[in-house]
Design a protein around this motif. Sequence first.
Motif, mmCIF file in Angstrom:
data_model
loop_
_atom_site.group_PDB
_atom_site.id
_atom_site.type_symbol
_atom_site.label_atom_id
_atom_site.label_comp_id
_atom_site.label_asym_id
_atom_site.label_seq_id
_atom_site.Cartn_x
_atom_site.Cartn_y
_atom_site.Cartn_z
ATOM 1 N N TYR A 151 -4.842 9.660 19.022
ATOM 2 C CA TYR A 151 -5.775 10.750 18.644
ATOM 3 C C TYR A 151 -5.506 10.993 16.997
ATOM 4 O O TYR A 151 -6.366 10.917 16.130
ATOM 5 N N VAL A 152 -4.139 11.247 16.655
ATOM 6 C CA VAL A 152 -3.573 11.487 15.499
ATOM 7 C C VAL A 152 -4.055 10.328 14.540
ATOM 8 O O VAL A 152 -4.163 10.552 13.421
ATOM 9 N N GLU A 153 -3.805 9.274 14.919
ATOM 10 C CA GLU A 153 -4.030 7.904 14.153
ATOM 11 C C GLU A 153 -5.341 7.793 13.900
ATOM 12 O O GLU A 153 -5.817 7.671 12.592
ATOM 13 N N LYS A 154 -6.230 8.012 14.658
ATOM 14 C CA LYS A 154 -7.632 8.111 14.449
ATOM 15 C C LYS A 154 -8.066 9.208 13.148
ATOM 16 O O LYS A 154 -8.984 9.194 12.602
ATOM 17 N N TYR A 155 -7.625 10.429 13.668
ATOM 18 C CA TYR A 155 -7.709 11.608 13.143
ATOM 19 C C TYR A 155 -7.558 11.395 11.211
ATOM 20 O O TYR A 155 -8.217 11.658 10.458
ATOM 21 N N ASN A 156 -6.415 10.702 11.173
ATOM 22 C CA ASN A 156 -5.789 10.691 9.759
ATOM 23 C C ASN A 156 -6.289 9.276 8.956
ATOM 24 O O ASN A 156 -6.126 9.396 7.942
ATOM 25 N N PHE A 157 -6.337 8.465 9.681
ATOM 26 C CA PHE A 157 -6.686 7.172 9.381
ATOM 27 C C PHE A 157 -8.108 6.486 9.514
ATOM 28 O O PHE A 157 -8.460 5.485 8.610
ATOM 29 N N ILE A 158 -8.704 6.853 10.282
ATOM 30 C CA ILE A 158 -10.009 6.193 10.489
ATOM 31 C C ILE A 158 -11.220 7.094 10.405
ATOM 32 O O ILE A 158 -12.032 6.730 9.759
ATOM 33 N N ARG A 159 -11.035 8.400 10.999
ATOM 34 C CA ARG A 159 -12.228 9.341 10.964
ATOM 35 C C ARG A 159 -12.417 9.826 9.612
ATOM 36 O O ARG A 159 -11.351 10.651 9.121
ATOM 37 N N PRO A 160 -13.558 9.566 8.947
ATOM 38 C CA PRO A 160 -13.769 10.214 7.698
ATOM 39 C C PRO A 160 -14.049 11.806 8.016
ATOM 40 O O PRO A 160 -14.666 12.261 9.050
ATOM 41 N N HIS A 161 -13.638 12.598 7.035
ATOM 42 C CA HIS A 161 -13.922 14.155 7.132
ATOM 43 C C HIS A 161 -14.889 14.382 5.839
ATOM 44 O O HIS A 161 -14.654 14.093 4.857
ATOM 45 N N TYR A 162 -15.826 15.360 6.388
ATOM 46 C CA TYR A 162 -16.833 15.873 5.492
ATOM 47 C C TYR A 162 -16.132 16.533 4.333
ATOM 48 O O TYR A 162 -16.728 16.437 3.211
ATOM 49 N N SER A 163 -15.426 17.600 4.680
ATOM 50 C CA SER A 163 -14.596 18.603 3.543
ATOM 51 C C SER A 163 -13.940 17.605 2.547
ATOM 52 O O SER A 163 -13.588 18.251 1.461
ATOM 53 N N LEU A 164 -13.456 16.345 2.915
ATOM 54 C CA LEU A 164 -12.883 15.300 1.892
ATOM 55 C C LEU A 164 -13.685 14.338 1.329
ATOM 56 O O LEU A 164 -13.295 13.267 0.839
ATOM 57 N N GLY A 165 -15.040 14.608 1.521
ATOM 58 C CA GLY A 165 -16.039 13.838 0.574
ATOM 59 C C GLY A 165 -16.012 12.561 1.601
ATOM 60 O O GLY A 165 -16.293 11.509 0.941
ATOM 61 N N TYR A 166 -16.062 12.575 2.859
ATOM 62 C CA TYR A 166 -16.097 11.351 3.756
ATOM 63 C C TYR A 166 -15.127 10.564 3.708
ATOM 64 O O TYR A 166 -15.232 9.381 3.739
ATOM 65 N N LYS A 167 -13.873 10.977 3.377
ATOM 66 C CA LYS A 167 -12.552 10.205 3.115
ATOM 67 C C LYS A 167 -11.687 10.552 4.260
ATOM 68 O O LYS A 167 -11.944 11.536 4.734
ATOM 69 N N THR A 168 -10.695 9.840 4.500
ATOM 70 C CA THR A 168 -9.679 10.171 5.573
ATOM 71 C C THR A 168 -8.586 10.737 4.956
ATOM 72 O O THR A 168 -8.327 10.672 3.703
ATOM 73 N N PRO A 169 -7.843 11.722 5.648
ATOM 74 C CA PRO A 169 -6.535 12.347 5.113
ATOM 75 C C PRO A 169 -5.936 11.355 4.522
ATOM 76 O O PRO A 169 -5.139 11.645 3.461
ATOM 77 N N ALA A 170 -5.678 10.089 5.136
ATOM 78 C CA ALA A 170 -4.602 9.091 4.527
ATOM 79 C C ALA A 170 -5.462 8.742 3.095
ATOM 80 O O ALA A 170 -4.431 8.489 2.054
ATOM 81 N N ASP A 171 -6.386 8.559 2.974
ATOM 82 C CA ASP A 171 -7.017 8.124 1.717
ATOM 83 C C ASP A 171 -6.531 9.168 0.359
ATOM 84 O O ASP A 171 -6.582 9.039 -0.651
ATOM 85 N N MET A 172 -6.856 10.263 0.883
ATOM 86 C CA MET A 172 -6.490 11.622 0.058
ATOM 87 C C MET A 172 -5.068 11.608 -0.420
ATOM 88 O O MET A 172 -4.709 11.719 -1.504
ATOM 89 N N LEU A 173 -4.397 11.322 0.722
ATOM 90 C CA LEU A 173 -2.949 11.326 0.432
ATOM 91 C C LEU A 173 -2.464 10.335 -0.762
ATOM 92 O O LEU A 173 -1.510 10.311 -1.431
ATOM 93 N N ASN A 174 -3.110 8.922 -0.369
ATOM 94 C CA ASN A 174 -2.573 8.050 -1.149
ATOM 95 C C ASN A 174 -3.278 8.157 -2.761
ATOM 96 O O ASN A 174 -2.593 7.364 -3.457
ATOM 97 N N LYS A 175 -4.110 8.870 -2.830
ATOM 98 C CA LYS A 175 -4.613 9.264 -4.218
ATOM 99 C C LYS A 175 -3.549 10.062 -4.821
ATOM 100 O O LYS A 175 -3.660 10.147 -6.289
ATOM 101 N N MET A 176 -2.722 10.913 -4.143
ATOM 102 C CA MET A 176 -1.882 11.891 -5.046
ATOM 103 C C MET A 176 -0.715 10.995 -5.460
ATOM 104 O O MET A 176 -0.272 9.923 -5.552
#
Length: 69
Positions: free
Chosen positions: A44-69
Amino acid sequence: MPHGVKRKYQHTYKQRKKTIEEELWLIEKMEYTIDEMNRRLSSYVEKYNFIRPHYSLGYKTPADMLNKM
């Protein structure tokens, strides 16, 4: 603590992990062994952080946002 999580986010991480465990139990409504629950939780955590896009992140995953930092 997972890779890349800084100490200042430790409380947020623990709180989110607890919430995920509760949500997973509510969805499944079954009792599992600790090993089975850990396997399901990891999935579940794998899907939540690396696969599932999040509306509040502009349809990006948390992993995508972390990699931008």
